[in-house]
Design a protein around this motif. Structure first.
Motif, PDB file in Angstrom:
ATOM      1  N   ILE A  31       8.159  14.834  28.746  1.00 14.79           N
ATOM      2  CA  ILE A  31       7.423  13.837  27.960  1.00 14.79           C
ATOM      3  C   ILE A  31       5.965  13.757  28.405  1.00 14.79           C
ATOM      4  CG2 ILE A  31       7.247  11.369  27.446  1.00 14.79           C
ATOM      5  CD1 ILE A  31      10.338  11.282  27.578  1.00 14.79           C
ATOM      6  N   HIS A  32       5.730  13.867  29.708  1.00 12.67           N
ATOM      7  CA  HIS A  32       4.363  13.755  30.240  1.00 12.67           C
ATOM      8  C   HIS A  32       3.486  14.949  29.895  1.00 12.67           C
ATOM      9  CE1 HIS A  32       4.994  10.397  33.445  1.00 12.67           C
ATOM     10  NE2 HIS A  32       5.082   9.966  32.214  1.00 12.67           N
ATOM     11  N   GLN A  33       4.039  15.994  29.276  1.00 11.35           N
ATOM     12  CA  GLN A  33       3.210  17.092  28.786  1.00 11.35           C
ATOM     13  C   GLN A  33       2.246  16.600  27.710  1.00 11.35           C
ATOM     14  OE1 GLN A  33       5.610  20.437  27.506  1.00 11.35           O
ATOM     15  NE2 GLN A  33       6.873  20.324  29.342  1.00 11.35           N
ATOM     16  N   ARG A  34       2.609  15.505  27.045  1.00 12.29           N
ATOM     17  CA  ARG A  34       1.752  14.919  26.024  1.00 12.29           C
ATOM     18  C   ARG A  34       0.980  13.756  26.640  1.00 12.29           C
ATOM     19  NH1 ARG A  34       4.289  15.251  20.763  1.00 12.29           N
ATOM     20  NH2 ARG A  34       2.707  13.787  20.057  1.00 12.29           N
ATOM     21  N   PRO A  35      -0.351  13.831  26.701  1.00 13.60           N
ATOM     22  CA  PRO A  35      -1.147  12.816  27.407  1.00 13.60           C
ATOM     23  C   PRO A  35      -0.958  11.394  26.879  1.00 13.60           C
ATOM     24  CG  PRO A  35      -2.567  14.469  26.348  1.00 13.60           C
ATOM     25  CD  PRO A  35      -1.158  14.897  26.132  1.00 13.60           C
ATOM     26  N   GLU A  36      -0.657  11.235  25.594  1.00 14.29           N
ATOM     27  CA  GLU A  36      -0.527   9.875  25.050  1.00 14.29           C
ATOM     28  C   GLU A  36       0.689   9.130  25.600  1.00 14.29           C
ATOM     29  OE1 GLU A  36       1.110  12.565  21.663  1.00 14.29           O
ATOM     30  OE2 GLU A  36      -0.253  12.724  23.358  1.00 14.29           O
ATOM     31  N   PHE A  37       1.607   9.852  26.255  1.00 12.63           N
ATOM     32  CA  PHE A  37       2.798   9.205  26.805  1.00 12.63           C
ATOM     33  C   PHE A  37       2.748   9.015  28.317  1.00 12.63           C
ATOM     34  CE2 PHE A  37       4.505  11.231  22.892  1.00 12.63           C
ATOM     35  CZ  PHE A  37       4.766  10.048  22.211  1.00 12.63           C
ATOM     36  N   ARG A  38       1.711   9.513  28.970  1.00 12.95           N
ATOM     37  CA  ARG A  38       1.665   9.443  30.436  1.00 12.95           C
ATOM     38  C   ARG A  38       1.589   8.012  30.957  1.00 12.95           C
ATOM     39  NH1 ARG A  38      -2.272  14.391  30.765  1.00 12.95           N
ATOM     40  NH2 ARG A  38      -0.732  16.033  30.389  1.00 12.95           N
ATOM     41  N   ALA A  39       0.811   7.167  30.310  1.00 13.80           N
ATOM     42  CA  ALA A  39       0.627   5.796  30.811  1.00 13.80           C
ATOM     43  C   ALA A  39       1.839   4.909  30.530  1.00 13.80           C
ATOM     44  CB  ALA A  39      -0.617   5.179  30.191  1.00 13.80           C
ATOM     45  N   GLY A  40       2.475   5.090  29.377  1.00 13.22           N
ATOM     46  CA  GLY A  40       3.535   4.159  28.981  1.00 13.22           C
ATOM     47  C   GLY A  40       4.944   4.601  29.289  1.00 13.22           C
ATOM     48  N   VAL A  41       5.114   5.807  29.812  1.00 10.12           N
ATOM     49  CA  VAL A  41       6.460   6.323  30.076  1.00 10.12           C
ATOM     50  C   VAL A  41       6.572   6.617  31.568  1.00 10.12           C
ATOM     51  CG1 VAL A  41       8.127   8.125  29.504  1.00 10.12           C
ATOM     52  CG2 VAL A  41       6.530   7.339  27.756  1.00 10.12           C
ATOM     53  N   ARG A  42       7.566   5.989  32.210  1.00  7.26           N
ATOM     54  CA  ARG A  42       7.688   6.157  33.656  1.00  7.26           C
ATOM     55  C   ARG A  42       9.159   6.140  34.070  1.00  7.26           C
ATOM     56  NH1 ARG A  42       7.651   0.965  32.667  1.00  7.26           N
ATOM     57  NH2 ARG A  42       8.491  -0.552  34.112  1.00  7.26           N
ATOM     58  N   ASP A  43       9.397   6.600  35.275  1.00  5.22           N
ATOM     59  CA  ASP A  43      10.722   6.556  35.873  1.00  5.22           C
ATOM     60  C   ASP A  43      11.080   5.090  36.094  1.00  5.22           C
ATOM     61  OD1 ASP A  43      12.884   6.639  37.710  1.00  5.22           O
ATOM     62  OD2 ASP A  43      12.216   8.607  38.400  1.00  5.22           O
TER      63      ASP A  43
END
Length: 141
Positions: A42-54
């Motif tokens: 999922i983090h391959q897409r920059p728009e999801f890095r901030a809102g998606v976490r373990d």
């Protein structure tokens, strides 16, 4: 020309529905460790890095067959199609499935993503649930 931006905050504003955040709990079902972890995918897409976490539980002993890699995602509704397409491609590549709990307001729906799932139908299912949450809070079905 001067542009003006007017921002209003409302607790029940449905006009800004596409920007309202949606909370998702992603639980990959894995018999063995995936070749590429779902969070990395999922983090391959920059728009999801901030809102998606373990989820960061760090506990073992969860439900049998489910990995400990529970992921929390808080994204705008407008980003759901991209997220569901990423989920579907990961599931297809890993030959596994993911349980997704979509939470918006008082409403919650659980969706299973597997190799036979159509990402477009997932988006429709989640969108219907979100509309019901926005428009029918407290209404009996």
């Amino acid at each position: 020309m001067k542009e003006s931006h007017h921002v209003t905050q409302t607790s029940t504003g449905t006009s800004a529905g596409a920007r309202q955040p949606v909370r998702l709990v992603l639980t990959p079902r894995a018999a063995r460790p995936p070749r590429v972890p779902l969070l990395t995918w999922i983090h391959q897409r920059p728009e999801f890095r901030a809102g998606v976490r373990d989820a960061g539980g760090g506990r073992s002993g969860g439900r049998p067959g489910f990995s400990d890699a529970v992921i929390i995602a808080v994204v705008a509704q407008a980003l759901l199609p991209g997220l569901f397409h990423l989920l579907q491609s990961w599931v297809d590549q890993q030959r596994t499935e993911v349980s997704v709990r979509v939470q918006a307001g008082e409403s919650e729906v659980e969706i299973q993503v597997n190799g036979r799932t159509d990402a477009t139908k997932l988006i429709d299912q989640a969108t219907r649930a979100l509309r019901q949450a926005a428009g029918e809070v407290g209404a009996a079905e």
